[in-house]
Design an enzyme around this catalytic site. Sequence first.
Site, mmCIF file in Angstrom:
data_model
loop_
_atom_site.group_PDB
_atom_site.id
_atom_site.type_symbol
_atom_site.label_atom_id
_atom_site.label_comp_id
_atom_site.label_asym_id
_atom_site.label_seq_id
_atom_site.Cartn_x
_atom_site.Cartn_y
_atom_site.Cartn_z
ATOM 1 N N CYS A 138 0.999 -1.231 0.014
ATOM 2 C CA CYS A 138 -0.064 0.067 -0.073
ATOM 3 C C CYS A 138 0.831 1.185 0.050
ATOM 4 O O CYS A 138 0.357 2.258 -0.410
ATOM 5 C CB CYS A 138 -0.852 -0.073 1.422
ATOM 6 N N ALA A 139 2.054 1.256 0.495
ATOM 7 C CA ALA A 139 2.913 2.431 0.542
ATOM 8 C C ALA A 139 3.308 2.675 -0.873
ATOM 9 O O ALA A 139 3.981 3.935 -0.937
ATOM 10 C CB ALA A 139 4.176 2.107 1.632
#
Length: 379
Positions: A138-139
């Site tokens: 997700c980063a």
Amino acid sequence: MATLCKPAVSVPEYVITMEETLDLARERHADHPQLGLALRLIGNTGVTRRHIVQPIEETLKHPGFQQRNELYEAEAKARVPAVVDEALAHAGLRPADIDMIIYVSCTGFMMPSLTAWLINTMGFPGHTRQVPIAQLGCAAGGAAVNRAHDFCTAYPDANVLIVACEFCSLCYQPTDLGVGSLLSNGLFGDAVAAAVVRGHGGTGIALERNSAYLVPDTEDWIAYSVRATGFHFLLDKRVPGTMEPLAPALRELAGDHGWDAGKLDFYIIHAGGPRILDDLSHFLEVPPEDFRFSRATLTEYGNIASAVVLDAVRRLFEEGGLEEGARGIVAGFGPGITAEMCLGRWTTDANEDPRELGGDRRAVGYTPRQAARAGTGAA
């Protein structure tokens, strides 16, 4: 000044609601000793619906890792080009104007990356740099914005295309029965997003400073176990509490830039779950309403992994944008535990007609360099 222009976002046509998700959990895991806890956690996510690339009946099957990955590739090739076209139109650019493509995805694997296929299929120049990012989860949405910023800082005339393609439903594992896995089954959704970072011109977020931070000794809190059946998502129960160590990193980044992280005009934050947003609101001492773009993404699409930050930026645009010079932060969180953060100000290109930002693919306000390059084979 590199500017993040309006993103384009597309979600698949198949929908599963919160009620359907809870009913499936009750039906498939009726004898699970922690079913009640899992149902409460799913219900507390605030996710009303999610979009998936297959009907739920097919999603719940597991034909094997090979077939799933083949479906990932086919769906990516079918869905990404239209989103890329729209993102280019929002930026007033054409494929010939792009110097680098950053492709982020953690839900399937291709080698060569989809970047090579895009270059060959959509008319991007053969010298376009390719930067696939597959292991930041997700980063990666925040990382893509930061790497685009870095590239445009090194090469001020450059333009970078960011593509995020996440089909989280293809990572469903019916044999994973931990509470964290059951929660994930009710949290993640599918989406494709794209955005352009322009080295010059453009309306959007003018990027000024970026940074990253790794929370020590948290490598196994969010992880994949790669097995014969594919990617098995591991989620530690301590993950929702990670904003306490990450909020100081956001404060430090803003402070080094002479800003107060608690007194900004906009916040684009990865919506991993409602507690992430609630805790960050508390630790930064900002009103919950300031995270409305991220909350809307979570509510309407679920956690769409690396595409979250781009969708939240899209919602900022569609609310009408901001006053010139409005200050804000964009941050993505993911495995590591890793934070990718950047600061920027809202800017409006005087050469752009605001009515064109979401529509006509013809470029508005071309620089001479862009006009010259557009004549060398732009689609």
